[in-house]
Motif scaffolding. Structure first.
Motif, PDB file in Angstrom:
ATOM      1  N   UNK A  40       3.642 -13.775 -34.884  1.00 33.76           N
ATOM      2  CA  UNK A  40       2.634 -12.786 -35.291  1.00 33.76           C
ATOM      3  C   UNK A  40       1.233 -13.058 -34.737  1.00 33.76           C
ATOM      4  N   UNK A  41       0.849 -14.330 -34.608  1.00 36.06           N
ATOM      5  CA  UNK A  41      -0.488 -14.634 -34.084  1.00 36.06           C
ATOM      6  C   UNK A  41      -0.599 -14.247 -32.609  1.00 36.06           C
ATOM      7  N   UNK A  42       0.483 -14.393 -31.854  1.00 39.55           N
ATOM      8  CA  UNK A  42       0.496 -13.966 -30.459  1.00 39.55           C
ATOM      9  C   UNK A  42       0.515 -12.442 -30.369  1.00 39.55           C
ATOM     10  N   UNK A  43       1.269 -11.802 -31.236  1.00 45.21           N
ATOM     11  CA  UNK A  43       1.317 -10.337 -31.265  1.00 45.21           C
ATOM     12  C   UNK A  43      -0.073  -9.759 -31.445  1.00 45.21           C
ATOM     13  N   UNK A  44      -0.852 -10.372 -32.323  1.00 48.42           N
ATOM     14  CA  UNK A  44      -2.211  -9.899 -32.589  1.00 48.42           C
ATOM     15  C   UNK A  44      -3.081 -10.006 -31.346  1.00 48.42           C
ATOM     16  N   UNK A  45      -2.939 -11.095 -30.598  1.00 43.00           N
ATOM     17  CA  UNK A  45      -3.719 -11.283 -29.366  1.00 43.00           C
ATOM     18  C   UNK A  45      -3.345 -10.233 -28.323  1.00 43.00           C
ATOM     19  N   UNK A  46      -2.050  -9.980 -28.175  1.00 46.60           N
ATOM     20  CA  UNK A  46      -1.615  -8.959 -27.221  1.00 46.60           C
ATOM     21  C   UNK A  46      -2.096  -7.572 -27.644  1.00 46.60           C
ATOM     22  N   UNK A  47      -2.021  -7.282 -28.926  1.00 43.78           N
ATOM     23  CA  UNK A  47      -2.467  -5.982 -29.434  1.00 43.78           C
ATOM     24  C   UNK A  47      -3.956  -5.781 -29.173  1.00 43.78           C
ATOM     25  N   UNK A  48      -4.747  -6.801 -29.429  1.00 43.35           N
ATOM     26  CA  UNK A  48      -6.197  -6.700 -29.188  1.00 43.35           C
ATOM     27  C   UNK A  48      -6.506  -6.516 -27.711  1.00 43.35           C
ATOM     28  N   UNK A  49      -5.801  -7.223 -26.846  1.00 38.71           N
ATOM     29  CA  UNK A  49      -6.030  -7.093 -25.404  1.00 38.71           C
ATOM     30  C   UNK A  49      -5.660  -5.688 -24.926  1.00 38.71           C
ATOM     31  N   UNK A  51      -5.616  -2.965 -26.720  1.00 32.98           N
ATOM     32  CA  UNK A  51      -6.600  -2.035 -27.280  1.00 32.98           C
ATOM     33  C   UNK A  51      -7.888  -2.061 -26.471  1.00 32.98           C
ATOM     34  N   UNK A  52      -8.312  -3.236 -26.050  1.00 34.09           N
ATOM     35  CA  UNK A  52      -9.541  -3.354 -25.257  1.00 34.09           C
ATOM     36  C   UNK A  52      -9.392  -2.636 -23.916  1.00 34.09           C
ATOM     37  N   UNK A  53      -8.254  -2.819 -23.268  1.00 35.57           N
ATOM     38  CA  UNK A  53      -8.015  -2.141 -21.986  1.00 35.57           C
ATOM     39  C   UNK A  53      -7.985  -0.629 -22.194  1.00 35.57           C
ATOM     40  N   UNK A  54      -7.335  -0.175 -23.249  1.00 38.93           N
ATOM     41  CA  UNK A  54      -7.285   1.263 -23.531  1.00 38.93           C
ATOM     42  C   UNK A  54      -8.675   1.836 -23.761  1.00 38.93           C
ATOM     43  N   UNK A  55      -9.522   1.112 -24.472  1.00 40.71           N
ATOM     44  CA  UNK A  55     -10.892   1.582 -24.715  1.00 40.71           C
ATOM     45  C   UNK A  55     -11.662   1.718 -23.407  1.00 40.71           C
ATOM     46  N   UNK A  56     -11.507   0.752 -22.523  1.00 40.24           N
ATOM     47  CA  UNK A  56     -12.190   0.800 -21.232  1.00 40.24           C
ATOM     48  C   UNK A  56     -11.721   2.009 -20.439  1.00 40.24           C
ATOM     49  N   UNK A  57     -10.421   2.209 -20.380  1.00 38.93           N
ATOM     50  CA  UNK A  57      -9.871   3.323 -19.611  1.00 38.93           C
ATOM     51  C   UNK A  57     -10.301   4.664 -20.202  1.00 38.93           C
ATOM     52  N   UNK A  58     -10.299   4.768 -21.513  1.00 36.73           N
ATOM     53  CA  UNK A  58     -10.732   6.010 -22.146  1.00 36.73           C
ATOM     54  C   UNK A  58     -12.200   6.304 -21.841  1.00 36.73           C
ATOM     55  N   UNK A  59     -13.041   5.283 -21.888  1.00 36.66           N
ATOM     56  CA  UNK A  59     -14.459   5.515 -21.602  1.00 36.66           C
ATOM     57  C   UNK A  59     -14.662   5.894 -20.140  1.00 36.66           C
TER      58      UNK A  59
END
Length: 71
Positions: A40-49, A51-59
């Motif tokens: 689960x701790x690794x899943x959270x890191x992948x999810x955050x990464x 999400x960050x890439x998606x935010x950049x692409x959306x902007x």
């Protein structure tokens, strides 16, 4: 042809640099055979990464759409 304002071009440059940094982030590419839910701790890191890439692409997309709307 659409043109960006100076502010939009600067923001685009910042976002592209950030995207390049994210490409080198190991959490943007899970290893082969990775199983979601095992660590689960690794899943959270992948999810955050992701999400960050998606935010950049959306902007970046929004900047392009705004520039095209001005044309």
């Amino acid at each position: 042809m659409w043109k960006m304002t100076l502010k939009q071009r600067r923001r685009q440059s910042e976002l592209m640099a950030e995207l390049e940094r994210m490409k080198r982030n190991p959490y943007t590419r899970p290893p082969k055979g990775y199983v979601v839910g095992e660590k689960p701790e690794e899943d959270d890191k992948y999810t955050k990464a992701f999400a960050a890439v998606n935010e950049i692409i959306e902007e970046l997309n929004n900047l392009e759409l705004d520039a095209r709307a001005r044309d």
